[in-house]
Design a protein around this motif. Structure first.
Motif, PDB file in Angstrom:
ATOM      1  N   GLY A   1     -33.258 -40.483 -30.716  1.00 27.90           N
ATOM      2  CA  GLY A   1     -33.277 -41.710 -29.593  1.00 27.90           C
ATOM      3  C   GLY A   1     -32.892 -42.470 -30.168  1.00 27.90           C
ATOM      4  O   GLY A   1     -32.859 -43.027 -30.808  1.00 27.90           O
ATOM      5  N   ARG A   2     -32.586 -43.734 -28.896  1.00 23.23           N
ATOM      6  CA  ARG A   2     -32.512 -45.725 -29.661  1.00 23.23           C
ATOM      7  C   ARG A   2     -32.890 -46.206 -30.324  1.00 23.23           C
ATOM      8  O   ARG A   2     -32.336 -46.974 -31.737  1.00 23.23           O
ATOM      9  N   ASN A   3     -34.764 -45.700 -31.082  1.00 23.40           N
ATOM     10  CA  ASN A   3     -35.241 -45.942 -31.601  1.00 23.40           C
ATOM     11  C   ASN A   3     -35.207 -45.024 -33.256  1.00 23.40           C
ATOM     12  O   ASN A   3     -36.589 -45.816 -33.807  1.00 23.40           O
ATOM     13  N   GLY A   4     -34.818 -44.457 -33.215  1.00 21.21           N
ATOM     14  CA  GLY A   4     -34.381 -42.609 -34.050  1.00 21.21           C
ATOM     15  C   GLY A   4     -35.802 -41.695 -34.485  1.00 21.21           C
ATOM     16  O   GLY A   4     -35.009 -41.299 -35.076  1.00 21.21           O
ATOM     17  N   GLN A   5     -35.941 -41.679 -33.208  1.00 19.65           N
ATOM     18  CA  GLN A   5     -36.906 -40.917 -33.039  1.00 19.65           C
ATOM     19  C   GLN A   5     -36.296 -39.977 -32.610  1.00 19.65           C
ATOM     20  O   GLN A   5     -35.484 -39.415 -31.727  1.00 19.65           O
ATOM     21  N   SER A   6     -36.883 -37.983 -33.040  1.00 19.17           N
ATOM     22  CA  SER A   6     -35.869 -37.274 -32.813  1.00 19.17           C
ATOM     23  C   SER A   6     -36.330 -36.669 -31.662  1.00 19.17           C
ATOM     24  O   SER A   6     -37.778 -36.314 -30.653  1.00 19.17           O
ATOM     25  N   ILE A   7     -35.667 -36.090 -30.733  1.00 21.39           N
ATOM     26  CA  ILE A   7     -35.389 -35.944 -29.041  1.00 21.39           C
ATOM     27  C   ILE A   7     -35.332 -34.153 -29.786  1.00 21.39           C
ATOM     28  O   ILE A   7     -35.741 -33.138 -28.957  1.00 21.39           O
ATOM     29  N   LEU A   8     -34.397 -33.647 -30.787  1.00 20.98           N
ATOM     30  CA  LEU A   8     -34.135 -32.589 -30.761  1.00 20.98           C
ATOM     31  C   LEU A   8     -33.607 -32.563 -32.137  1.00 20.98           C
ATOM     32  O   LEU A   8     -32.464 -33.180 -32.686  1.00 20.98           O
ATOM     33  N   ASN A   9     -34.199 -31.547 -33.244  1.00 22.80           N
ATOM     34  CA  ASN A   9     -33.766 -31.188 -34.299  1.00 22.80           C
ATOM     35  C   ASN A   9     -33.531 -29.420 -34.190  1.00 22.80           C
ATOM     36  O   ASN A   9     -34.394 -28.504 -34.692  1.00 22.80           O
ATOM     37  N   TYR A  10     -32.295 -29.228 -33.773  1.00 21.40           N
ATOM     38  CA  TYR A  10     -31.567 -27.384 -33.764  1.00 21.40           C
ATOM     39  C   TYR A  10     -31.281 -27.177 -35.184  1.00 21.40           C
ATOM     40  O   TYR A  10     -30.120 -28.196 -35.254  1.00 21.40           O
ATOM     41  N   ASN A  11     -31.528 -26.320 -35.804  1.00 20.73           N
ATOM     42  CA  ASN A  11     -31.356 -25.517 -36.685  1.00 20.73           C
ATOM     43  C   ASN A  11     -30.952 -23.993 -36.242  1.00 20.73           C
ATOM     44  O   ASN A  11     -31.901 -23.305 -36.381  1.00 20.73           O
ATOM     45  N   GLY A  12     -29.988 -23.774 -35.873  1.00 23.82           N
ATOM     46  CA  GLY A  12     -30.207 -22.253 -35.179  1.00 23.82           C
ATOM     47  C   GLY A  12     -29.196 -21.391 -36.435  1.00 23.82           C
ATOM     48  O   GLY A  12     -28.556 -20.723 -36.330  1.00 23.82           O
ATOM     49  N   GLU A  13     -29.749 -21.572 -37.345  1.00 22.30           N
ATOM     50  CA  GLU A  13     -28.859 -20.765 -38.626  1.00 22.30           C
ATOM     51  C   GLU A  13     -28.823 -18.585 -38.455  1.00 22.30           C
ATOM     52  O   GLU A  13     -28.630 -18.357 -39.104  1.00 22.30           O
ATOM     53  N   ASN A  14     -29.779 -18.331 -37.696  1.00 25.17           N
ATOM     54  CA  ASN A  14     -30.008 -16.795 -37.357  1.00 25.17           C
ATOM     55  C   ASN A  14     -29.295 -17.093 -35.641  1.00 25.17           C
ATOM     56  O   ASN A  14     -29.520 -15.623 -35.651  1.00 25.17           O
ATOM     57  N   ASP A  15     -28.720 -17.994 -36.040  1.00 27.76           N
ATOM     58  CA  ASP A  15     -28.444 -17.538 -34.065  1.00 27.76           C
ATOM     59  C   ASP A  15     -26.917 -16.352 -34.324  1.00 27.76           C
ATOM     60  O   ASP A  15     -27.147 -16.359 -35.325  1.00 27.76           O
ATOM     61  N   ILE A  16     -26.960 -15.393 -32.962  1.00 30.25           N
ATOM     62  CA  ILE A  16     -25.913 -14.657 -32.946  1.00 30.25           C
ATOM     63  C   ILE A  16     -24.909 -15.519 -33.028  1.00 30.25           C
ATOM     64  O   ILE A  16     -24.274 -16.841 -32.124  1.00 30.25           O
ATOM     65  N   ASN A  17     -23.419 -15.121 -34.110  1.00 33.15           N
ATOM     66  CA  ASN A  17     -22.614 -15.827 -33.606  1.00 33.15           C
ATOM     67  C   ASN A  17     -21.904 -15.638 -32.062  1.00 33.15           C
ATOM     68  O   ASN A  17     -21.941 -14.757 -31.166  1.00 33.15           O
TER      69      ASN A  17
ATOM     70  N   GLY B   1     -11.281 -18.430 -25.062  1.00 27.42           N
ATOM     71  CA  GLY B   1     -12.289 -18.644 -26.344  1.00 27.42           C
ATOM     72  C   GLY B   1     -12.211 -19.787 -27.144  1.00 27.42           C
ATOM     73  O   GLY B   1     -12.564 -19.661 -28.151  1.00 27.42           O
ATOM     74  N   LEU B   2     -13.365 -20.546 -26.343  1.00 28.40           N
ATOM     75  CA  LEU B   2     -13.781 -22.357 -26.518  1.00 28.40           C
ATOM     76  C   LEU B   2     -14.960 -21.682 -26.258  1.00 28.40           C
ATOM     77  O   LEU B   2     -16.249 -22.216 -26.175  1.00 28.40           O
ATOM     78  N   GLN B   3     -15.402 -20.871 -28.055  1.00 27.71           N
ATOM     79  CA  GLN B   3     -16.688 -20.225 -28.177  1.00 27.71           C
ATOM     80  C   GLN B   3     -18.413 -20.977 -28.056  1.00 27.71           C
ATOM     81  O   GLN B   3     -19.443 -20.918 -28.245  1.00 27.71           O
ATOM     82  N   ARG B   4     -17.675 -22.745 -28.660  1.00 28.21           N
ATOM     83  CA  ARG B   4     -18.443 -23.890 -28.301  1.00 28.21           C
ATOM     84  C   ARG B   4     -19.870 -23.252 -27.350  1.00 28.21           C
ATOM     85  O   ARG B   4     -21.017 -23.638 -26.748  1.00 28.21           O
ATOM     86  N   HIS B   5     -18.951 -23.074 -25.696  1.00 28.03           N
ATOM     87  CA  HIS B   5     -20.059 -22.841 -24.922  1.00 28.03           C
ATOM     88  C   HIS B   5     -20.502 -21.886 -24.645  1.00 28.03           C
ATOM     89  O   HIS B   5     -21.328 -21.581 -23.335  1.00 28.03           O
ATOM     90  N   TYR B   6     -20.676 -20.952 -25.908  1.00 32.52           N
ATOM     91  CA  TYR B   6     -21.243 -19.826 -26.146  1.00 32.52           C
ATOM     92  C   TYR B   6     -22.212 -19.365 -26.783  1.00 32.52           C
ATOM     93  O   TYR B   6     -22.783 -19.208 -26.970  1.00 32.52           O
ATOM     94  N   GLN B   7     -22.772 -20.807 -27.361  1.00 34.74           N
ATOM     95  CA  GLN B   7     -23.055 -20.837 -28.635  1.00 34.74           C
ATOM     96  C   GLN B   7     -24.507 -21.636 -28.826  1.00 34.74           C
ATOM     97  O   GLN B   7     -24.501 -22.797 -27.624  1.00 34.74           O
ATOM     98  N   LYS B   8     -25.636 -21.472 -29.030  1.00 31.42           N
ATOM     99  CA  LYS B   8     -26.807 -21.640 -28.054  1.00 31.42           C
ATOM    100  C   LYS B   8     -27.390 -23.401 -28.909  1.00 31.42           C
ATOM    101  O   LYS B   8     -27.702 -24.487 -28.142  1.00 31.42           O
ATOM    102  N   ASN B   9     -26.726 -24.041 -29.731  1.00 33.38           N
ATOM    103  CA  ASN B   9     -27.337 -25.362 -30.221  1.00 33.38           C
ATOM    104  C   ASN B   9     -26.476 -26.126 -29.152  1.00 33.38           C
ATOM    105  O   ASN B   9     -26.662 -27.223 -28.531  1.00 33.38           O
TER     106      ASN B   9
END
Length: 445
Positions: A339-355, A181-189
């Motif tokens: 990124g190191r210069n502040g550029q966005s590489i990923l901005n993931y918000n999985g508000e509706n992702d499965i539990n 039950g280390l559920q982060r391994h099953y969490q999409k983000n």
């Protein structure tokens, strides 16, 4: 110990190999029959047993039932009859009319060995008792050829870790699916961030900070007529032998992410901790704060914080610095990589992702239904548990603890218990106060 790698660190691949040699119980593997699977794909029902009927167990049973229409809860075990009955009533109210709860009075077990009777009746076992009992329950389930969902952590002491790893080897041979039950391994983000790490988008992780800072958990009052063991088992969170301390029971999630993203376990730990606000007779002897620096094989340092103190800053998330970018990820389905210069590489918000608690059961029962051996979480579950135990050793003792020293320990906190009349592993003094670890004096605890 010379059984570990020449460079004195442990990768996930080598973790099982090295600790199995330390365990020295290989006879288990040859003495037991090997079966391909506890459930044959296409059978009418997947029978499930719940061992440990508290809130987490009841939730896990519900998630198992939701995972597949053919799941049937057929047996329950808990040494506390009222906990079992409360769980049974709740699950029956929710699923009874659908015919998915087939537990009878004859399949409710409340003795200390009742877990065996429940496990024997099922194809799949949910292990959600307090973690001190996890090794013996997991070992028996695997011996009986059952697929397993077991909550984290998988042990509270080093002897338990080795026992779990040996049982994990047997589960692998029997092709039993095992989810921890280390559920982060099953969490999409978390999975999306892992993909970026593997792709090289953030470079090499060089450092990080992981947090579980919160207010703490419940206490349960002592009741007249209780034995000391019964009291401790009801208040299990506050006793190291059965809980492992909150660095293990809760903070393992964050420590696990560090191991996962770095791809190794640490070679050493040092830190500090103590009891500042958790000083009453009703809070056992665990610490209320820990700070640990974990050093990893390639020099990475992960700073680890966990705290149970009301009125303080709360934070539960993981932050990492890479050579090309920085990561922030948390259980609220957020994954941010810049990124190191502040550029966005990923901005993931999985508000509706499965539990993710549901997702881990969905994947477990999909594998079982297909008759395939897809899931084997034992190694990383044991590795992350052992990392947190090593951190606890460091804070309890005030010393630098190496992985080799920790694994060489014969630390055994959990006794063999048969009834509430057995002596508890730790006893209060004449004033009702339990002895706690003292950094600088306590060696390993």
């Amino acid at each position: 110990m010379k059984d570990f790698t020449e460079t004195n660190f442990t990768t996930r691949r080598k973790f099982l190999e090295t600790t199995a040699r330390v365990a020295g119980t290989g006879a288990l593997l040859s003495a037991l029959p090997i079966s391909m699977s506890a459930f044959v794909g296409g059978a009418a029902e997947i029978k499930v047993a719940l061992v440990g009927c508290g809130g987490r167990g009841t939730g896990a049973a519900s998630q198992a039932i939701e995972a597949d229409p053919d799941v049937r809860l057929v047996a329950m075990a808990d040494v506390f009859a009222d906990r079992l009955e409360e769980s049974f009533k709740g699950l029956s109210a929710k699923y009874g009319e659908q015919g998915k709860v087939k537990v009878t009075e004859a399949s409710k077990f409340t003795s200390f060995d009742g877990y065996k009777k429940a496990i024997d009746m099922a194809d799949v076992v949910i292990l959600t008792t307090p973690p001190g009992f996890r090794p013996q329950h997991f070992e028996y389930a695997v011996q009986q050829g059952k697929h397993v969902f077991m909550e984290k952590p998988v042990a509270t002491d080093v002897v338990g870790i080795k026992r779990v790893l040996e049982a994990g080897k047997l589960a692998r041979q029997k092709k039993l699916n095992v989810v921890v039950g280390l559920q982060r391994h099953y969490q999409k983000n978390y999975r999306e961030v892992e993909k970026l790490i593997k792709s090289g988008s953030v470079g090499d992780i060089v450092s990080g900070q992981v947090y579980w800072n919160g207010a703490g958990v419940w206490t349960r009052p002592r009741v007249a007529g209780q034995t000391e063991l019964e009291y401790q088992m009801l208040n299990w969170y506050y006793f190291t032998w059965i809980c492992g301390d909150h660095i293990l029971e809760q903070h393992i999630h964050n420590i696990d992410v560090a191991n996962w993203y770095i791809g190794a376990s640490p070679i050493s730990a040092q830190g500090m901790g103590g009891r500042e606000t958790r000083i009453g007779k009703d809070t056992g002897h665990i610490f209320d704060h820990h700070f640990v620096e974990f050093v990893y094989p390639e020099g990475q340092v992960i700073s680890s914080q966990c705290r149970h103190q009301r009125g303080c800053m709360n934070r539960v998330e993981e932050v990492f610095q890479g050579t090309k970018g920085n990561i922030t990820v948390n259980g609220g389905n957020i994954g941010i990589v810049k990124g190191r210069n502040g550029q966005s590489i990923l901005n993931y918000n999985g508000e509706n992702d499965i539990n993710p608690y549901q997702q881990e059961h969905n994947e477990l029962f999909a594998a079982i239904k297909a008759g395939e051996h897809r899931l084997d979480d034992v190694d990383y579950g044991a590795e992350s548990t052992m990392t947190a135990i090593m951190g606890r050793m460091a804070t309890y003792s005030g010393q630098v603890i190496t992985w080799d020293e920790a694994m060489a320990s014969d630390l055994k906190l959990v006794p063999d218990l048969n009834s509430f009349n057995d002596e508890a592993p730790i006893l209060p003094d004449a004033n009702g106060v339990y002895p706690a670890a003292v950094p600088g004096k306590t060696r390993f605890f």
